[in-house]
Write a protein that holds these residues in place. Structure first.
Motif, PDB file in Angstrom:
ATOM      1  N   TRP A   1       0.917  -1.318  -0.074  1.00 59.66           N
ATOM      2  CA  TRP A   1      -0.043   0.001   0.252  1.00 59.66           C
ATOM      3  C   TRP A   1       0.811   1.141  -0.135  1.00 59.66           C
ATOM      4  O   TRP A   1       1.959   1.225   0.258  1.00 59.66           O
ATOM      5  CB  TRP A   1      -1.092  -0.172   1.211  1.00 59.66           C
ATOM      6  CG  TRP A   1      -0.280   0.063   2.543  1.00 59.66           C
ATOM      7  CD1 TRP A   1      -0.113  -0.902   3.241  1.00 59.66           C
ATOM      8  CD2 TRP A   1       0.091   1.259   3.425  1.00 59.66           C
ATOM      9  NE1 TRP A   1       0.322  -0.754   4.460  1.00 59.66           N
ATOM     10  CE2 TRP A   1       0.496   0.875   4.591  1.00 59.66           C
ATOM     11  CE3 TRP A   1       0.073   2.496   3.331  1.00 59.66           C
ATOM     12  CZ2 TRP A   1       1.147   1.502   5.500  1.00 59.66           C
ATOM     13  CZ3 TRP A   1       0.467   3.390   4.232  1.00 59.66           C
ATOM     14  CH2 TRP A   1       1.036   2.895   5.412  1.00 59.66           C
ATOM     15  N   VAL A   2       0.269   2.489  -0.257  1.00 56.39           N
ATOM     16  CA  VAL A   2       1.075   3.593  -0.276  1.00 56.39           C
ATOM     17  C   VAL A   2       0.030   4.761   0.014  1.00 56.39           C
ATOM     18  O   VAL A   2      -1.087   4.917  -0.368  1.00 56.39           O
ATOM     19  CB  VAL A   2       1.672   3.762  -1.918  1.00 56.39           C
ATOM     20  CG1 VAL A   2       0.563   4.014  -2.788  1.00 56.39           C
ATOM     21  CG2 VAL A   2       2.823   5.094  -1.913  1.00 56.39           C
ATOM     22  N   MET A   3       0.746   5.841   0.731  1.00 50.37           N
ATOM     23  CA  MET A   3      -0.161   6.840   1.146  1.00 50.37           C
ATOM     24  C   MET A   3       0.544   8.255   0.589  1.00 50.37           C
ATOM     25  O   MET A   3       1.859   8.376   0.849  1.00 50.37           O
ATOM     26  CB  MET A   3      -0.166   7.156   2.609  1.00 50.37           C
ATOM     27  CG  MET A   3      -1.019   8.152   3.023  1.00 50.37           C
ATOM     28  SD  MET A   3      -1.491   8.235   4.931  1.00 50.37           S
ATOM     29  CE  MET A   3      -2.377   7.029   5.027  1.00 50.37           C
TER      30      MET A   3
ATOM     31  N   ASP B   1       4.279  -6.088  12.096  1.00 50.03           N
ATOM     32  CA  ASP B   1       4.387  -7.186  11.110  1.00 50.03           C
ATOM     33  C   ASP B   1       2.914  -7.035  10.266  1.00 50.03           C
ATOM     34  O   ASP B   1       2.986  -7.716   9.170  1.00 50.03           O
ATOM     35  CB  ASP B   1       4.415  -8.413  12.004  1.00 50.03           C
ATOM     36  CG  ASP B   1       5.884  -8.722  12.486  1.00 50.03           C
ATOM     37  OD1 ASP B   1       6.987  -8.278  12.192  1.00 50.03           O
ATOM     38  OD2 ASP B   1       6.026  -9.427  13.579  1.00 50.03           O
ATOM     39  N   ALA B   2       2.062  -6.554  10.736  1.00 51.68           N
ATOM     40  CA  ALA B   2       0.747  -6.341  10.180  1.00 51.68           C
ATOM     41  C   ALA B   2       0.777  -5.043   8.916  1.00 51.68           C
ATOM     42  O   ALA B   2      -0.109  -5.082   8.351  1.00 51.68           O
ATOM     43  CB  ALA B   2      -0.378  -5.846  11.303  1.00 51.68           C
ATOM     44  N   GLY B   3       1.806  -4.490   9.027  1.00 53.63           N
ATOM     45  CA  GLY B   3       2.120  -3.405   7.857  1.00 53.63           C
ATOM     46  C   GLY B   3       1.667  -2.021   8.157  1.00 53.63           C
ATOM     47  O   GLY B   3       1.545  -1.129   7.337  1.00 53.63           O
ATOM     48  N   SER B   4       1.301  -1.609   9.540  1.00 57.90           N
ATOM     49  CA  SER B   4       1.277  -0.449   9.926  1.00 57.90           C
ATOM     50  C   SER B   4       2.168   0.390  10.331  1.00 57.90           C
ATOM     51  O   SER B   4       3.278  -0.258  11.133  1.00 57.90           O
ATOM     52  CB  SER B   4       0.134  -0.347  10.976  1.00 57.90           C
ATOM     53  OG  SER B   4      -1.318  -0.703  10.464  1.00 57.90           O
TER      54      SER B   4
ATOM     55  N   PHE C   1      -0.043   5.650   9.984  1.00 60.67           N
ATOM     56  CA  PHE C   1      -0.316   5.251   8.588  1.00 60.67           C
ATOM     57  C   PHE C   1      -0.630   3.801   8.340  1.00 60.67           C
ATOM     58  O   PHE C   1       0.109   2.831   8.526  1.00 60.67           O
ATOM     59  CB  PHE C   1       0.953   5.578   7.730  1.00 60.67           C
ATOM     60  CG  PHE C   1       1.501   6.904   8.340  1.00 60.67           C
ATOM     61  CD1 PHE C   1       1.164   8.053   7.147  1.00 60.67           C
ATOM     62  CD2 PHE C   1       2.021   7.326   9.185  1.00 60.67           C
ATOM     63  CE1 PHE C   1       1.418   9.508   7.460  1.00 60.67           C
ATOM     64  CE2 PHE C   1       2.762   8.559   9.384  1.00 60.67           C
ATOM     65  CZ  PHE C   1       2.397   9.551   8.624  1.00 60.67           C
ATOM     66  N   SER C   2      -1.882   3.415   7.696  1.00 60.74           N
ATOM     67  CA  SER C   2      -2.355   2.177   7.599  1.00 60.74           C
ATOM     68  C   SER C   2      -2.975   1.791   6.105  1.00 60.74           C
ATOM     69  O   SER C   2      -3.250   2.836   5.670  1.00 60.74           O
ATOM     70  CB  SER C   2      -3.364   1.765   8.796  1.00 60.74           C
ATOM     71  OG  SER C   2      -2.927   1.870   9.983  1.00 60.74           O
TER      72      SER C   2
ATOM     73  N   ASN D   1      -5.768   9.373   4.869  1.00 64.15           N
ATOM     74  CA  ASN D   1      -4.836  10.160   5.555  1.00 64.15           C
ATOM     75  C   ASN D   1      -4.620   9.368   6.906  1.00 64.15           C
ATOM     76  O   ASN D   1      -5.006   8.264   7.263  1.00 64.15           O
ATOM     77  CB  ASN D   1      -5.997  11.350   5.852  1.00 64.15           C
ATOM     78  CG  ASN D   1      -6.691  12.010   4.626  1.00 64.15           C
ATOM     79  OD1 ASN D   1      -5.644  12.586   4.136  1.00 64.15           O
ATOM     80  ND2 ASN D   1      -7.941  11.932   4.650  1.00 64.15           N
ATOM     81  N   ALA D   2      -3.531  10.154   7.586  1.00 66.56           N
ATOM     82  CA  ALA D   2      -2.848   9.751   8.609  1.00 66.56           C
ATOM     83  C   ALA D   2      -3.828   9.892   9.813  1.00 66.56           C
ATOM     84  O   ALA D   2      -4.546  10.898   9.696  1.00 66.56           O
ATOM     85  CB  ALA D   2      -1.515  10.167   8.999  1.00 66.56           C
ATOM     86  N   ILE D   3      -3.907   8.931  10.668  1.00 70.26           N
ATOM     87  CA  ILE D   3      -4.554   9.082  12.020  1.00 70.26           C
ATOM     88  C   ILE D   3      -3.698   9.942  12.936  1.00 70.26           C
ATOM     89  O   ILE D   3      -2.470   9.231  12.879  1.00 70.26           O
ATOM     90  CB  ILE D   3      -5.115   7.791  12.475  1.00 70.26           C
ATOM     91  CG1 ILE D   3      -6.113   7.320  11.333  1.00 70.26           C
ATOM     92  CG2 ILE D   3      -5.983   8.255  13.730  1.00 70.26           C
ATOM     93  CD1 ILE D   3      -7.202   7.897  10.982  1.00 70.26           C
TER      94      ILE D   3
END
Length: 561
Positions: free
Chosen positions: A214-216, A251-254, A276-277, A282-284
């Motif tokens: 994923w990308v933000m 490890d979950a990618g967040s 960032f997830s 948007n970022a929380i």
């Protein structure tokens, strides 16, 4: 090649034990050959390693180079700095020097065509060189794999492309973080834009094969509230960002980034957590504010599929921000919604334990300072007076133990700025000189369980003072080895490397382990915080002097075996 000199520390010879007993581990240091003379040279530290070789990034060039900091990047001032990989065997003999070609460091007057970003070693031990370019309103990030025979790099592969004008040039701002299982890689860049009062954010998570998960790409507004003002951005100090415990990929990618926000005209800070997830545009952002309490040093830690914050807190009415107790807050890993928040106040006896100790090498010249301070605090406690913990103590690591408890390690730190002025008797011109004094004090250990209940608190006395000439020897090596917390540091007061270890019950043992001469070994300054893990029981560090360095291997030896 000069033969590697091996110094084995005869621990019993240099040993001065404290009253708790003998240390379990010996430290065996092995010093490699010096780097070559001639061109200006700065070592940026170990960037990769395998069973055969150790890879050290180095910069060479004529003119002036500025190191930021010991293992961080170097920028050139009016000079060209050529990058190369120095390849050593495990006996610390240099086997080869490999040029990075036209991939160069960013300089203060602009970025080169191909800007070095970082070197990353994947889970299969392959070594990748990442560099960036900027042209026609677009940022490009590339990677090149090192050939298995260490002869060079393969052709570049495009990792990502981000559009943007000249104010959005990301060259030199990319950094990375690995997940604990090394299966995921997060590449991120924060680029603060002053005019728009925001930060351009690029966060991308890749799998072990560099396939995008994923990308933000978005903006984060500048934080400006209640006297606090901050933007987040990527510093030149890439090495400290890679080591930072407050930047994490799970490890979950967040991806999580805990930021300090300095209050105007004061030294105190508040904390913001950015999450960032995958699936979020948007970022929380979470602001750790409370109407009654002030966060007095926080540490980020994922735990049991949650994200946690551990640290100290103080009463918001207390102007001195004296530490009141420990705080633990557990949150949802995606939304950052608080699931559980605990604040455990220290009892007066626990505050005494936080500050009083008989644990320190008894050779230390400042022993009388420790004894006098402890006597004063013990008298206050005996009279029933409140013991106050000042706010200059910050968490630096959190360790897990086999008995399911946690130990938060913190260190007292004070920086003093000294300004002096003088007048030239010949010209009458006045000049001003500013000097900083860095003082690293006691190390404190707070052991607690998942519910925030405190089991024990222990203090270890130390006093490290550095100025502009000795600051490179600052910091300390701090690791957990077989459920014991072990650390060592340079004590310039006694000119010794001093070592201590703490078990899960709070027992502390310490000793002097090796003599120094003006903070140096063979004229090379000993750098405690330069050490990185090399093998199961070995670490690799770097001794330094002006534009020269010498690799150092530390092997931990168990006395009980």
């Amino acid at each position: 090649m000069k033969q590697t000199i091996i110094y084995t520390f005869l621990m019993c010879y240099f040993c001065v034990l404290n009253t708790n007993g003998q240390v379990q581990y010996n430290l065996d240091f092995q010093f490699g050959e010096k780097t070559k003379n001639g061109l200006t040279e700065m070592s940026f530290g170990v960037v990769a390693k395998n069973d055969q070789f150790i890879y050290v990034l180095s910069g060479k060039g004529k003119g002036v180079g500025v190191g930021l900091p010991v293992f961080g990047p170097v920028v050139g001032i009016g000079t060209k700095v050529k990058l190369e990989l120095q390849i050593f065997d495990h006996a610390l003999n240099m086997k080869k020097e490999l040029s990075l070609g036209d991939v160069s460091l960013g300089v203060l007057n602009g970025a080169p065509d191909k800007t070095y970003e970082f070197i990353y070693q994947d889970i299969d031990q392959k070594i990748w060189l990442f560099f960036s370019t900027y042209s026609k309103g677009a940022n490009h990030l590339y990677r090149m794999k090192m050939m298995d025979n260490n002869s060079g790099f393969e052709k570049p592969i495009l990792v990502s492309r981000q559009s943007g004008d000249k104010n959005h040039n990301r060259q030199g701002t990319y950094n990375y973080k690995l997940s604990p299982n090394n299966e995921l890689l997060c590449i991120y860049s924060f680029n603060a834009i002053k005019k728009s009062k925001s930060t351009d954010v690029y966060v991308e998570v890749l799998d072990r094969d560099c396939v995008r998960q994923w990308v933000m790409l978005n903006k984060i507004p500048q934080y400006d509230k209640n006297g606090y003002l901050s933007t987040i951005e990527t510093s030149l100090d890439k090495a400290s960002y890679i080591k930072s415990e407050n930047i994490k990929l799970t490890d979950a990618g967040s991806f999580y980034y805990l930021s300090n926000v300095k209050i105007k005209k004061e030294k105190h800070a508040k904390y913001l957590l950015y999450a960032f997830s995958n699936g979020k545009r948007n970022a929380i952002i979470k602001d750790f504010s409370h109407p009654k309490y002030f966060a007095n040093g926080l540490y980020l830690q994922p735990y049991n599929e949650r994200i946690g914050i551990v640290g100290y807190y103080s009463d918001i009415k207390n102007k001195d921000r004296n530490i009141e107790g420990i705080m633990v807050e557990m949150m949802d890993p995606i939304t950052l919604k608080t699931l559980n928040s605990i604040r455990t106040p220290f009892t007066n006896e626990q505050r005494k334990d936080f500050m009083v100790s008989d644990a320190y090498p008894k050779t230390v010249k400042k022993a009388s300072k420790f004894v006098n301070k402890d006597e004063k605090i013990n008298k206050q406690f005996a009279k029933g007076k409140d013991i106050l913990i000042d706010s200059d103590t910050d968490p630096i690591r959190l360790f897990f133990h086999k008995n399911n408890t946690f130990t938060l390690v913190s260190e007292n730190f004070v920086e003093t700025i000294q300004v002096s002025s003088s007048t030239d008797p010949n010209t009458g011109k006045m000049s001003t000189q500013t000097n900083s004094k860095l003082e690293y004090g006691d190390v404190c250990f707070v052991n607690f369980d998942e519910k925030g209940n405190i089991n024990w608190i222990k203090n270890y006395h130390k006093n490290q003072v550095f100025d502009r000439y000795s600051y490179m020897s600052k910091g300390m090596f701090l690791e957990q080895y077989d459920d014991k917390i072990m650390f060592f540091y340079t004590n310039l007061n006694t000119d010794f490397i001093q070592y201590a270890e703490v078990d899960y019950k709070g027992n502390i043992d310490s000793k002097d382990v090796y003599p120094l001469k003006n903070g140096a070994i063979d004229k090379y300054l000993f750098i405690p915080d330069s050490y990185v893990k090399l093998g199961e029981n070995s670490y690799l560090g770097n001794n330094k002097k002006t534009f020269k360095s010498k690799l150092t291997k530390l092997v931990v030896i168990d006395n009980t075996l």
